[in-house]
Design an enzyme around this catalytic site. Structure first.
Site, short mmCIF file in Angstrom:
data_model
loop_
_atom_site.label_atom_id
_atom_site.label_comp_id
_atom_site.label_asym_id
_atom_site.label_seq_id
_atom_site.Cartn_x
_atom_site.Cartn_y
_atom_site.Cartn_z
N SER A 102 0.95 -1.21 -0.19
CA SER A 102 0.03 -0.11 -0.05
C SER A 102 0.82 1.39 0.03
CB SER A 102 -0.94 -0.03 1.25
OG SER A 102 -2.01 1.20 1.11
N ASP A 244 -2.55 6.29 -3.37
CA ASP A 244 -1.12 5.59 -2.80
C ASP A 244 -0.70 4.56 -3.85
OD1 ASP A 244 -3.51 3.88 -2.45
OD2 ASP A 244 -2.76 3.07 -0.57
N ASP A 246 -0.95 1.26 -4.21
CA ASP A 246 -2.16 0.14 -4.86
C ASP A 246 -3.46 0.75 -5.17
OD1 ASP A 246 -2.81 0.52 -2.16
OD2 ASP A 246 -3.48 -1.81 -1.79
N ASP A 248 -5.88 2.14 -3.62
CA ASP A 248 -7.20 1.78 -2.57
C ASP A 248 -7.71 2.98 -1.97
OD1 ASP A 248 -5.31 1.70 -0.93
OD2 ASP A 248 -6.16 -0.46 -0.33
#
Length: 452
Positions: A102, A244, A246, A248
């Site tokens: 992340s 960010d 990834d 999400d």
């Protein structure tokens, strides 16, 4: 329930240091494959990743584990976490895997797991996975030679996701006339986000779209928005969007270069859904970290703010159980269950863009829905395995702080689920009191932080 490998969002750690090693990744593949391969034909798993250098290593280890367990593997390549959740369902896979840490630095990595419904796996399934990883006769789980799975790459998966994202923008809205700066954190959305925004009509300026394996989240993205703020000023953009690693989560920067966090974004989206008669659950679901100002804002509309423990998976679980369709975290994880099963920074950003276009007002006006209550969050780094919150002196200090803030604010103290940290957060109408409470607790915890 104490867990050995899983934290609040899958398994995470520094690459090539336990638990984020190729050996454990292989074992995860075998264990998960064993659970989801329920009969004698090969099931399928889809695997996506962000742009970290270690993603290649973890990906290959997972492939070895899943195929050894008799599952066919479909490799998606670099793609956002919400795309993995969506494609798990779209491709009728039994398991979805995202390799990502992340917002963490490139040296970290992680493994997030999704079930066939596209939702993150439950605590109960994660406990079963841990049991199988550590079973004495581990290799007895492997498939017979004629049942070993195959692995192949999927072409065009990113475009499926882009089309899905575009369909979430209301039909009466176009992004023509908006200059948008998007910061993709040199991460998983470096292709998808600029493409979707441009195809929807925006004038797109990009930063953080040149990943090299080690620059993910480095001085960019939702946890480091300074570069985005500067670019918004430089090109006189209407809005800045920071994802960010990834993709999400999302943070917005207004036309003045000011940051707008997830609490404000959830307020905007919730208000719009009320006006469209689309809100379900009479409010929204957030975590204990969301600002008291958001709770008060919702209360003015006779809506409730339901709080869960930290972690978007717990937000989603409550949403599913109680029928809410808006939820998220102050950090920018925003879950809109009418569209997807997990946080999706790009989808959430499109809902904000729709609100801006419909209002025909600057982002600074549209996205400032309430005055935040003064809030202070500080971290105390601890030795891994230390338990300072069990110390009698720390407990006494926490009780005293809670008594001082009673009726005036809130106190939240918790261990991080992803790093060796104790997080201390307080909020209240008196900023001096909040500062004092947090500082005193930091000192007390710091004195015993290495206690085993």
């Amino acid at each position: 329930m104490t867990r050995k490998y899983f934290g609040t969002d899958g398994i995470r750690g520094q690459s090539n240091i336990f638990p984020m090693t190729p050996d454990l990744a292989m074992r995860v593949g075998v264990a998960v494959g064993t659970i989801f391969r329920r009969d004698d034909h090969a099931h399928r798993v889809v695997i996506g990743k962000d742009t970290r250098l270690s993603g290649y290593m973890i990906e290959n280890a997972l492939v070895a584990g899943f195929t050894a367990a008799g599952m066919n593997v479909y490799l998606l390549g670099p793609i956002p976490t919400p795309a993995v959740a969506m494609l798990t369902r779209s491709l009728r896979a039994d398991v979805g895997v995202m390799i990502s840490a992340s917002h963490n630095p490139y040296a970290d990595n992680g493994i997030k797991l999704f079930g066939p419904d596209g939702y993150k796996m439950s605590d109960e399934i994660e406990a079963r996975i841990e049991t199988l990883i550590d079973r004495d006769n581990f290799y007895a789980q492997l498939a017979k030679p004629n049942e070993i799975g195959r692995a192949s790459r999927v072409d065009g998966d990113i475009y499926r996701y882009i089309e899905f994202v575009k369909r979430t923008l209301p039909r009466d809205v176009t992004l023509h006339g908006l200059r948008v700066v998007v910061d993709c954190a040199n991460g998983a959305a470096y292709k998808a986000a600029p493409t979707a925004l441009w195809e929807l009509g925006a004038d797109v300026v990009t930063i953080g779209t040149e990943p090299n394996g080690v620059n993910i989240n480095k001085d960019c993205g939702s946890t480091s928005p300074k570069a985005l703020q500067q670019k918004v000023h430089e090109v006189r953009a209407d809005i800045g969007i920071a994802l960010d690693g990834d993709a999400d989560r999302v943070i917005i920067v207004d036309e003045k270069g000011e940051i707008i966090d997830g609490d404000q974004l959830m307020a905007v989206i919730t208000k719009n859904m009320v006006e469209d008669a689309a809100l379900k659950g009479n409010g929204l679901v957030a975590t204990v970290m969301s600002n008291l100002g958001l709770e008060r804002y919702l209360g003015e509309m006779d809506l409730e703010l339901v709080r869960t423990k930290v972690g978007d998976r717990y937000v989603v679980e409550h949403m599913r159980k109680h029928g809410f369709n808006v939820g998220g975290e102050q950090s920018g994880h925003i879950v809109l269950s009418d569209f997807g099963t997990t946080g999706d920074g790009l989808v959430a950003a499109l809902q904000i863009l729709a609100a801006v276009k419909r209002a025909d007002k600057p982002v600074s006006e549209v996205c400032r829905r309430f005055e935040p209550v003064p809030q202070l969050l500080r971290n105390v780094r601890i030795v891994p395995g230390a338990t300072p919150l069990d110390d009698a002196g720390v407990k006494k200090a926490i009780s005293a702080a809670e008594a001082e803030l009673k009726g005036k604010g809130r106190l939240v103290i918790r261990p991080s689920g992803t790093e060796p940290l104790i997080r201390v957060m307080a909020e209240g109408d008196d900023p001096a009191q909040v500062e004092r409470v947090v500082s005193d607790l930091i000192d007390v915890i710091g004195n015993v932080r290495n206690a085993a």
